[in-house]
Design a protein around this motif. Structure first.
Motif, PDB file in Angstrom:
ATOM      1  N   ASP B 200       0.813  -1.113  -0.119  1.00 31.57           N
ATOM      2  CA  ASP B 200      -0.089  -0.164   0.021  1.00 31.57           C
ATOM      3  C   ASP B 200       0.989   1.167  -0.040  1.00 31.57           C
ATOM      4  O   ASP B 200       0.344   2.086   0.056  1.00 31.57           O
ATOM      5  N   GLN B 201       2.144   1.009  -0.379  1.00 31.84           N
ATOM      6  CA  GLN B 201       3.087   2.227  -0.429  1.00 31.84           C
ATOM      7  C   GLN B 201       2.648   2.958  -1.701  1.00 31.84           C
ATOM      8  O   GLN B 201       2.130   2.427  -2.721  1.00 31.84           O
ATOM      9  N   ALA B 202       3.108   4.343  -1.565  1.00 28.79           N
ATOM     10  CA  ALA B 202       3.191   5.214  -2.960  1.00 28.79           C
ATOM     11  C   ALA B 202       4.083   4.227  -3.767  1.00 28.79           C
ATOM     12  O   ALA B 202       4.940   4.029  -3.894  1.00 28.79           O
ATOM     13  N   ILE B 203       3.383   4.373  -5.330  1.00 34.26           N
ATOM     14  CA  ILE B 203       4.321   3.580  -6.220  1.00 34.26           C
ATOM     15  C   ILE B 203       4.765   4.951  -7.182  1.00 34.26           C
ATOM     16  O   ILE B 203       3.884   5.808  -7.451  1.00 34.26           O
ATOM     17  N   TYR B 204       5.958   4.914  -7.489  1.00 35.76           N
ATOM     18  CA  TYR B 204       6.451   5.956  -8.455  1.00 35.76           C
ATOM     19  C   TYR B 204       6.471   5.795 -10.149  1.00 35.76           C
ATOM     20  O   TYR B 204       6.566   4.550 -10.316  1.00 35.76           O
ATOM     21  N   LEU B 205       6.197   6.815 -10.833  1.00 33.89           N
ATOM     22  CA  LEU B 205       5.766   6.415 -12.186  1.00 33.89           C
ATOM     23  C   LEU B 205       6.994   7.535 -13.017  1.00 33.89           C
ATOM     24  O   LEU B 205       7.161   8.615 -12.669  1.00 33.89           O
ATOM     25  N   HIS B 206       7.573   6.837 -14.088  1.00 33.34           N
ATOM     26  CA  HIS B 206       8.178   7.434 -15.039  1.00 33.34           C
ATOM     27  C   HIS B 206       7.258   8.251 -15.868  1.00 33.34           C
ATOM     28  O   HIS B 206       6.090   7.876 -15.880  1.00 33.34           O
ATOM     29  N   LEU B 223      -5.993   1.987  -8.446  1.00 31.04           N
ATOM     30  CA  LEU B 223      -4.713   1.901  -8.562  1.00 31.04           C
ATOM     31  C   LEU B 223      -3.714   2.281  -7.528  1.00 31.04           C
ATOM     32  O   LEU B 223      -2.628   2.006  -7.142  1.00 31.04           O
ATOM     33  N   GLY B 224      -4.587   2.740  -6.323  1.00 33.67           N
ATOM     34  CA  GLY B 224      -4.059   3.371  -5.107  1.00 33.67           C
ATOM     35  C   GLY B 224      -3.124   4.480  -5.352  1.00 33.67           C
ATOM     36  O   GLY B 224      -3.470   5.364  -6.423  1.00 33.67           O
ATOM     37  N   GLU B 225      -2.285   5.063  -4.543  1.00 33.53           N
ATOM     38  CA  GLU B 225      -1.354   6.200  -4.509  1.00 33.53           C
ATOM     39  C   GLU B 225      -0.382   5.961  -5.384  1.00 33.53           C
ATOM     40  O   GLU B 225       0.644   5.221  -5.227  1.00 33.53           O
ATOM     41  N   LEU B 226      -0.359   7.008  -6.510  1.00 30.46           N
ATOM     42  CA  LEU B 226       0.734   7.037  -7.640  1.00 30.46           C
ATOM     43  C   LEU B 226       1.299   8.643  -7.785  1.00 30.46           C
ATOM     44  O   LEU B 226       0.736   9.420  -7.515  1.00 30.46           O
ATOM     45  N   HIS B 227       2.533   8.697  -7.750  1.00 28.95           N
ATOM     46  CA  HIS B 227       3.267   9.813  -8.123  1.00 28.95           C
ATOM     47  C   HIS B 227       4.486   9.812  -9.147  1.00 28.95           C
ATOM     48  O   HIS B 227       4.853   8.756  -9.072  1.00 28.95           O
ATOM     49  N   PRO B 228       4.285  11.096  -9.807  1.00 29.05           N
ATOM     50  CA  PRO B 228       5.665  10.892 -10.789  1.00 29.05           C
ATOM     51  C   PRO B 228       7.015  10.826 -10.134  1.00 29.05           C
ATOM     52  O   PRO B 228       6.876  11.477  -8.908  1.00 29.05           O
ATOM     53  N   VAL B 229       7.843  10.114 -10.613  1.00 25.94           N
ATOM     54  CA  VAL B 229       9.070  10.045 -10.044  1.00 25.94           C
ATOM     55  C   VAL B 229       9.893  11.497 -10.003  1.00 25.94           C
ATOM     56  O   VAL B 229      10.598  11.849  -9.211  1.00 25.94           O
ATOM     57  N   ALA B 230       9.492  12.402 -11.332  1.00 29.01           N
ATOM     58  CA  ALA B 230      10.291  13.555 -11.300  1.00 29.01           C
ATOM     59  C   ALA B 230       9.934  14.370 -10.104  1.00 29.01           C
ATOM     60  O   ALA B 230       9.207  14.583  -9.377  1.00 29.01           O
ATOM     61  N   GLY B 231      11.187  15.064  -9.698  1.00 31.11           N
ATOM     62  CA  GLY B 231      11.256  15.971  -8.667  1.00 31.11           C
ATOM     63  C   GLY B 231      11.234  15.219  -7.321  1.00 31.11           C
ATOM     64  O   GLY B 231      11.385  15.964  -5.946  1.00 31.11           O
ATOM     65  N   ILE B 232      11.155  13.798  -7.144  1.00 27.88           N
ATOM     66  CA  ILE B 232      11.496  13.310  -5.882  1.00 27.88           C
ATOM     67  C   ILE B 232      13.043  13.182  -5.659  1.00 27.88           C
ATOM     68  O   ILE B 232      13.547  12.659  -6.595  1.00 27.88           O
ATOM     69  N   SER B 233      13.355  13.364  -4.512  1.00 24.81           N
ATOM     70  CA  SER B 233      14.904  13.352  -4.229  1.00 24.81           C
ATOM     71  C   SER B 233      15.126  11.807  -4.146  1.00 24.81           C
ATOM     72  O   SER B 233      14.455  10.857  -3.997  1.00 24.81           O
ATOM     73  N   LYS B 234      16.326  11.640  -4.394  1.00 31.32           N
ATOM     74  CA  LYS B 234      17.204  10.012  -4.606  1.00 31.32           C
ATOM     75  C   LYS B 234      17.002   9.574  -2.946  1.00 31.32           C
ATOM     76  O   LYS B 234      16.400   8.319  -3.168  1.00 31.32           O
ATOM     77  N   LEU B 237      13.545   8.035  -2.610  1.00 23.01           N
ATOM     78  CA  LEU B 237      13.485   6.635  -3.441  1.00 23.01           C
ATOM     79  C   LEU B 237      13.779   5.632  -3.032  1.00 23.01           C
ATOM     80  O   LEU B 237      13.709   4.207  -3.332  1.00 23.01           O
ATOM     81  N   ARG B 238      14.482   5.396  -1.901  1.00 27.39           N
ATOM     82  CA  ARG B 238      15.287   4.309  -1.321  1.00 27.39           C
ATOM     83  C   ARG B 238      14.119   3.448  -0.717  1.00 27.39           C
ATOM     84  O   ARG B 238      13.218   3.847  -0.043  1.00 27.39           O
ATOM     85  N   GLY B 239      14.140   2.207  -1.086  1.00 27.47           N
ATOM     86  CA  GLY B 239      12.999   1.310  -0.584  1.00 27.47           C
ATOM     87  C   GLY B 239      11.705   1.417  -1.309  1.00 27.47           C
ATOM     88  O   GLY B 239      10.719   0.577  -1.185  1.00 27.47           O
ATOM     89  N   ALA B 240      11.687   2.115  -2.485  1.00 21.90           N
ATOM     90  CA  ALA B 240      10.465   2.410  -3.203  1.00 21.90           C
ATOM     91  C   ALA B 240      10.598   1.723  -4.358  1.00 21.90           C
ATOM     92  O   ALA B 240      11.685   1.014  -4.878  1.00 21.90           O
ATOM     93  N   ILE B 241       9.358   1.505  -4.987  1.00 20.07           N
ATOM     94  CA  ILE B 241       9.174   0.628  -6.141  1.00 20.07           C
ATOM     95  C   ILE B 241       8.889   1.951  -7.312  1.00 20.07           C
ATOM     96  O   ILE B 241       7.850   2.686  -7.028  1.00 20.07           O
TER      97      ILE B 241
END
Lengths: 550, 342
Positions: B200-206, B223-234, B237-241
């Motif tokens: 149930d974590q946020a999933i990041y998208l290209h 689809l639950g919580e989705l975020h664009p990966v752009a602008g998210i700090s490195k 994103l540790r541990g993220a999908i």
């Protein structure tokens, strides 16, 4: 977690099962980094019970051999279950017998039939007849998932090819026991699968295994590359110099009638050199360079290669490429361990041993002692080194006069001072993406030199692949250049415009039937990127051809 | 079905033209490769659904996907039809049935003079939370794909593959997992499967994946919580999908990710050497195409007397059908991707 996921996880828990070993191989295959591979092996050895983990270790170090389990056995077995045409198309598509057979085997594992244990498989195959083997394999194939079948086929046919050397597996053991890998190496050749004593000792549950030391490999001592700036801090009088011969480093073990030749990694290569084995008629452990003789000279490395990795050596080979060993050092004489003596004393013992047991006998054709190079200062040695016979010697070795024989690559004792490498200017032709931390970079480069084309013009032919010699910043520049000048793509490989010249350094040129150019560079690396140099001014193939020793 | 004596030969009314499969009495093309006056589209993947047709008949979802990809000007006449809704075109009875491939994907059923031909488009037989399941329709001629038409292709259960991904995420909490997925279908299915597995974590998208995910949600797929990966700090994103198109995962784009574990979700991942060659560390065998068992089972279930194979590994499937006494031939349709999208 869903029920299905829990189910999938449950199947992983039988730590001694073939499934668990299969998962290890699968994970190792796909891990690009050495650290991850070490971690995966340590996890496995910690989880899996005896004796299963011991057989896994034997498989990883190439120590298992099953007489009747050969690729042909697998193929016949599959063809007994699968339409031959479907199998042929599939094999053609997949390109790997183990994988094709594993995937095409009909049916899936029955959930309530547990996967066989690794040790049960080894025990059943041991002493099985040819007919038994086929029957057993069919039974196990029915009990395993495709990855389990793949691992089973790899296990029994040898050659796991998952990017793990025997050395790396032993390193994992050493880390597991918190000891130096040299200690594992020292014992290794006296131990046999399933290594129960070894694991007990590594886990602090038992004493260090005692092994019959006769005939075992002793870990070898290696040198560091010399940083010439360091010479100023080194007193010439503290060091001895000798040639670094261009053969393969070996350890000769002749004790209590056992006679063995080991490579520097501890692999036994006695089988390829019966002429040398026959001459091991003494009681000692010696260190030297295996070479091939041509008349009174040392033959080029290419001749030695004719003798390597051959299971059967015929008389013609023995006559055309006679092998001998140029001795560097003595580790044992009889029962006496000489390794802690200073180099000068060992050298005196080596010369005396040679005089008493070899000189003047018929053994002398197979051994000589590598001569020392007298010198008084570094400039003098530099000159001697520059004038060396380029065909047989790679440079000089510097050894501290007081250095004991220490396993591994200890700091400050031995140095290799290689001849200045030869260089050529070559044109970048193809680039391939690297692995691990370089996986997004084009970092494996194929270079070519010019030759006359059939139409009278000229064309580039590949001469070698280089993937180091540049800084991270240069790698980023090369990567950008490759992307901007791509002409074609073939999977992970790009062909580029023939425009960028690099100066390649290399250790030698050899004839090669595998390369279109007919030659291959030894250890090519990028010396300098010649952004300035027009491609048409790069070297021609003839320049390299002239450097092939005849 | 009416009198047998009037039954035509199938190739008399459905045949191959340079534009693709043509139904002559209805004057329509199915999944044409170039612009035609009247097209029936099985599903929204770019190689089947091209822009520039005069009129398009498809499911409402497929039309919405085409509009999202090409803009609404890709055709001037849209004819959305529901699954099972019969349309009569000049004496040809035509209706669509679910194909189970992606959202909106359909088989085209054609009936004319007592004969039934089913053009299945791309399909799969296993459950997919993002689309309706394949419906078996017995027929005289079954037109099938053969993307994975070799018996080495047997896709494992997709929950087990998702389980392997989640296991790896737990094993490497300091690394980011980047999963290569095709933008339409695979992406949303992988997300939905992750959600079903309890992730149930946020999933990041290209960036290339966001608009189709938005469309799926508008069409009712959670689809639950989705975020664009752009602008998210490195660091974040540790541990993220992170999901990205396969072309981006092992390439420059992924340098923004912290020590990524490279995964790709595709039926091709079944072949280890192939996955290894692409630099994949975690191959996930998740496919939107039928595997060998699904293909052969479908051929048996539709009980057709004749099979046409459109694209993929045709020879083996033709061989299989022939051995079972079914007339089979390869249409060798070029233009449908046989490697990607998958």
């Amino acid at each position: 977690m869903s029920a299905a996921f829990e189910l999938a996880a449950a199947r992983e828990t039988e730590a001694g099962s073939m499934d668990r070993f299969a998962r290890l191989l699968d994970d190792l295959l796909f891990s690009p980094s050495r650290l991850t591979k070490l971690r995966l092996m340590k996890e496995y050895f910690a989880e899996a019970p005896d004796p299963d983990r011991g057989y896994a270790l034997a498989a990883l170090t190439g120590g298992l051999d099953f007489r009747f389990a050969k690729p042909a056995t697998i193929r016949q077995l599959v063809e007994s279950r699968i339409d031959a045409a479907l199998f042929a198309w599939s094999y053609d598509y997949v390109g790997d017998l183990a994988e094709t057979a594993a995937l095409i085997w009909p049916g899936t594992a029955v959930a309530n039939a547990p996967a066989p244990r690794l040790s049960a498989i080894v025990a059943a195959l041991d002493g099985a007849t040819r007919a038994d083997v086929a029957r057993l394999l069919a039974m196990w194939f029915d009990q395993l998932e495709p990855t389990g079948r793949w691992a089973l086929i790899k296990l029994i046919t040898g050659g796991l090819r998952v990017g793990v050397s025997a050395r790396l597996a032993k390193t994992a053991l050493a880390e597991m026991g918190g000891i130096d890998v040299a200690e594992v190496e020292e014992l290794w050749h006296g131990l046999t699968p399933p290594y129960t004593d070894l694991f007990a000792w590594l886990e602090g549950r038992g004493p260090k295994p005692t092994v019959d030391h006769a005939g075992i490999f002793r870990p070898i001592m290696l040198a560091h590359a010399l940083d010439e700036a360091e010479l100023a801090t080194m007193a010439p009088g503290d060091f001895r110099a000798e040639w670094k011969w261009d053969g393969i480093r070996v350890q000769l073990v002749a004790r209590h009638g056992r006679r063995r030749i080991y490579s520097r990694t501890g692999d036994e290569i006695s089988g390829s050199f019966p002429d040398v084995v026959q001459a091991l008629d003494f009681d000692a452990v010696l260190d030297g360079e295996l070479l091939v003789r041509r008349g009174d000279d040392v033959a080029p490395f290419n001749d030695l290669q004719q003798r390597l990795n051959r299971k059967l050596v015929n008389d013609k080979m023995l006559e055309a490429y006679p092998a001998f060993v140029r001795l560097y050092d003595i580790l044992f004489e009889g029962e006496e361990d000489l390794r802690m003596l200073p180099f000068d004393e060992r050298r005196a013992r080596l010369e005396s041993f040679y005089a008493r047991h070899i000189a003047g006998t018929n053994l002398a054709a197979r051994f000589d002692v590598s001569p020392m190079i007298p010198f008084s200062d570094w400039d003098m040695l530099r000159e001697i080194r520059a004038g060396a016979d380029v065909r047989a010697s790679e440079g000089v070795m510097l050894k501290r006069a007081d250095s004991p024989y220490v396993a591994g690559r200890p700091k400050g004792l031995w140095f290799k001072w290689k001849r200045v490498a030869a260089t050529i200017d070559a044109v970048l032709m193809y680039a391939q993406r690297g692995h691990g931390k370089r996986s997004s970079f084009y970092s494996d480069f194929t270079f070519g030199c010019w030759r006359e084309a059939p139409d009278g013009g000229r064309e580039l032919v590949p001469v070698g692949k280089a993937y180091f010699g540049f800084t991270d910043a240069e790698l980023a520049q090369l990567d950008r250049w490759v992307r901007a000048h791509t002409t074609e793509r073939f999977g992970p490989v790009r062909a580029v415009e023939p425009r960028l010249v690099c100066e390649l350094a290399f250790d030698g040129v050899q004839r090669s039937t595998r390369h279109k150019s007919g030659l291959a560079l030894r250890f090519p690396r990028i010396h300098r990127i010649r952004w300035d140099k027009p491609a048409k001014e790069a070297d021609r193939i003839e320049t390299l051809a002239a450097m092939i020793p005849d | 079905m009416t009198a047998i004596r009037t039954a035509p030969r199938p190739e008399d009314w459905v045949r191959l033209t340079p534009q693709g499969l043509y139904v002559e009495p209805a004057d329509i093309h199915i999944d044409p490769l170039r612009g035609v006056p009247r097209a029936v589209i099985t599903h929204g993947h770019a190689d089947h659904a091209r822009a520039g047709h005069g009129a398009v008949l498809a499911t409402a979802e497929t039309l919405a996907i085409m509009d999202a990809r090409y803009g609404t000007a890709h055709t001037s006449v849209r004819q959305p039809v529901a699954y099972g809704e019969v349309v009569d075109i000049n004496g040809v009875r035509l209706y669509l049935l679910p194909a189970g491939h992606i959202l909106g994907s359909a088989q085209v059923v054609l009936e004319w003079r007592g004969q039934r031909i089913v053009v299945s488009g791309d399909y799969k037989r296993r459950r997919d939370p993002t689309c309706s399941p394949f419906v078996v329709q017995p027929c005289d001629v079954f037109v099938t794909e053969a993307t994975f038409g070799l018996p080495v292709f047997r896709h494992p259960p997709d929950q087990a593959e998702i389980g392997r991904l989640l296991h790896s995420v737990r094993l490497f909490p300091e690394r980011c997992h980047v999963v290569g997925v095709y933008a339409l279908g695979k992406c949303q299915r992988v997300i939905a499967l992750l959600r079903e597995a309890g992730y149930d974590q946020a999933i990041y998208l290209h960036g290339a994946l966001t608009s189709l995910c938005d469309l799926y949600r508008r069409l009712g797929i959670a689809l639950g919580e989705l975020h664009p990966v752009a602008g998210i700090s490195k660091e974040a994103l540790r541990g993220a999908i992170v999901l990205a198109p396969p072309s981006a995962v092992a390439d420059r784009w992924s340098r923004r990710l912290p020590d990524p574990v490279v995964a790709v979700a595709s039926g091709w991942m079944r072949i280890k050497q192939r996955a290894k060659q692409q630099g994949v560390e975690l191959p996930l065998v998740i496919s939107d195409h039928a595997d060998w068992d699904e293909l052969t089972r479908t051929i048996d279930e539709v009980a057709a007397s004749e099979i046409w194979v459109t694209h993929g590994q045709e020879e083996a499937l033709v061989h299989y059908a022939s051995r079972r006494g079914i007339r089979a031939r390869a249409l060798a349709l070029v233009g449908y991707e046989d490697v990607d999208p998958e």
